[in-house]
Design a protein around this motif. Structure first.
Motif, short mmCIF file in Angstrom:
data_model
loop_
_atom_site.label_atom_id
_atom_site.label_comp_id
_atom_site.label_asym_id
_atom_site.label_seq_id
_atom_site.Cartn_x
_atom_site.Cartn_y
_atom_site.Cartn_z
N ASP A 195 0.75 -1.27 0.30
CA ASP A 195 -0.21 0.31 -0.17
C ASP A 195 0.51 1.37 -0.33
OD1 ASP A 195 -0.89 -0.27 3.71
OD2 ASP A 195 0.91 0.10 2.45
N GLU A 196 0.33 2.08 0.17
CA GLU A 196 1.20 3.80 -0.31
C GLU A 196 1.90 3.77 -0.99
OE1 GLU A 196 0.09 6.00 2.34
OE2 GLU A 196 -1.26 4.48 3.03
N HIS A 197 1.33 3.10 -1.86
CA HIS A 197 1.98 3.88 -3.22
C HIS A 197 1.63 5.22 -4.26
CE1 HIS A 197 4.20 0.19 -3.35
NE2 HIS A 197 4.61 0.23 -4.04
N VAL A 198 2.21 5.36 -5.30
CA VAL A 198 1.67 6.94 -5.82
C VAL A 198 1.69 6.14 -7.31
CG1 VAL A 198 2.57 8.70 -6.86
CG2 VAL A 198 3.80 8.37 -4.75
N CYS A 199 0.71 6.30 -7.61
CA CYS A 199 0.00 5.42 -9.25
C CYS A 199 0.10 6.79 -10.09
CB CYS A 199 -2.07 5.47 -9.03
SG CYS A 199 -2.07 4.27 -10.51
N VAL A 200 0.79 6.71 -10.95
CA VAL A 200 0.88 7.58 -12.34
C VAL A 200 -0.36 7.49 -13.64
CG1 VAL A 200 1.24 9.46 -13.59
CG2 VAL A 200 2.12 9.37 -11.44
N ARG A 201 -1.88 8.19 -13.89
CA ARG A 201 -2.37 7.24 -15.06
C ARG A 201 -1.96 8.53 -16.08
NH1 ARG A 201 -3.20 2.44 -13.72
NH2 ARG A 201 -4.50 1.73 -11.95
N LYS A 202 -1.51 7.94 -17.51
CA LYS A 202 -0.88 8.92 -18.32
C LYS A 202 -1.08 8.63 -19.72
CE LYS A 202 3.91 9.79 -18.51
NZ LYS A 202 4.96 10.07 -18.17
#
Length: 99
Positions: free
Chosen positions: A39-46
Motif C-alpha cells: 500500500d501507500e504507493h503513488v499511481c500515475v495514469r497518463k
C-alpha cells in the motif's frame, strides 16, 4: 528514433497526465503469489501521444520514495520508467545506466 525505446523521447512524443494518486494500494493481480499486498504507493495514469495521435495509455505505480527521487515535472515530460531507472539507486543494479 523508435517510440517504444524506453529512453527515447522524440519531439513529437507527448504525455498527458490523467491522474496522480498517492496512497494507492498495488492491485493484487499485479503481485506474485508469495507477495503481500503493498500500500501507500503513488499511481500515475497518463496518455502518450505521437504526432498528436494517442497511442498508449500507461499506468505507473511505485513506492513514494522512488517517485520522490524524480525531478520536478518528470511525469509530464518523460517516460516514467526511463526516468526512474536513470536515477541512481533506483536501477536494479544500484547504478545509473549509461543511456
Amino acid at each position: 528514433m523508435a517510440i517504444n525505446y524506453p529512453f527515447a523521447a522524440p519531439t513529437t512524443l507527448a504525455f498527458e497526465i490523467l491522474k496522480v494518486r498517492h496512497g494507492t494500494p498495488v492491485p493484487q493481480e499485479l503481485l506474485g503469489l508469495a507477495d503481500r499486498p503493498a500500500d501507500e504507493h503513488v499511481c500515475v495514469r497518463k496518455l502518450h501521444t505521437y504526432s498528436g495521435a494517442p497511442f498508449y495509455y500507461a499506468g505507473f505505480t511505485c513506492p513514494p520514495p522512488v517517485f520522490e527521487t524524480l525531478p520536478g515535472d518528470t511525469a509530464r515530460n518523460r517516460k516514467l520508467l526511463a526516468a526512474v531507472l536513470k536515477e541512481p539507486g533506483n536501477h536494479p543494479s544500484g547504478t545509473k545506466p549509461s543511456h
